[in-house]
Design a protein around this motif. Structure first.
Motif, PDB file in Angstrom:
ATOM      1  N   UNK A  63      69.220  24.543  24.229  1.00 21.23           N
ATOM      2  CA  UNK A  63      70.579  23.429  23.873  1.00 21.23           C
ATOM      3  C   UNK A  63      70.764  22.912  25.516  1.00 21.23           C
ATOM      4  N   UNK A  64      70.583  23.574  26.234  1.00 22.24           N
ATOM      5  CA  UNK A  64      70.959  23.281  27.997  1.00 22.24           C
ATOM      6  C   UNK A  64      69.838  22.087  28.170  1.00 22.24           C
ATOM      7  N   UNK A  68      70.155  18.228  29.104  1.00 21.56           N
ATOM      8  CA  UNK A  68      69.735  17.751  30.537  1.00 21.56           C
ATOM      9  C   UNK A  68      68.736  16.516  30.081  1.00 21.56           C
ATOM     10  N   UNK A  69      67.993  16.630  29.015  1.00 20.68           N
ATOM     11  CA  UNK A  69      67.074  15.471  28.672  1.00 20.68           C
ATOM     12  C   UNK A  69      67.938  14.061  28.300  1.00 20.68           C
ATOM     13  N   UNK A  70      69.151  14.432  27.792  1.00 21.27           N
ATOM     14  CA  UNK A  70      69.850  13.246  27.304  1.00 21.27           C
ATOM     15  C   UNK A  70      70.685  12.633  28.483  1.00 21.27           C
TER      16      UNK A  70
END
Length: 76
Positions: A63-64, A68-70
């Motif tokens: 989820x983290x 971060x990717x978004x």
């Protein structure tokens, strides 16, 4: 980190956009620290949560990484 400020002549001023970005980043970091502090205060007041109510570390990691990717890219 020191609370002392460097005398003004030794500092390089930021333009308005850069200063706004730094302030926004500081506010984001402050909000994250406030969340951590509240969790730690809850643990201190009520003890550790039951293992059954927790999240597996793999799920938390995934989820983290998705968060971060978004995010918008930032300059270090």
């Amino acid at each position: 980190m020191s609370q002392q400020s460097v005398p003004a002549p030794e500092r390089q001023p930021l333009d308005e956009n850069a200063a706004a970005s730094v302030r926004a980043y500081a506010a984001d970091q402050r909000a994250r620290v406030d969340v951590l502090a509240s969790v730690l205060e809850d643990i201190a007041a009520h003890g550790y949560p039951a293992a059954e109510t927790g999240v597996l570390w793999e799920e938390a990691r995934d989820a983290h990484l998705e968060r971060l990717a978004g995010e918008q890219p930032r300059v270090a």
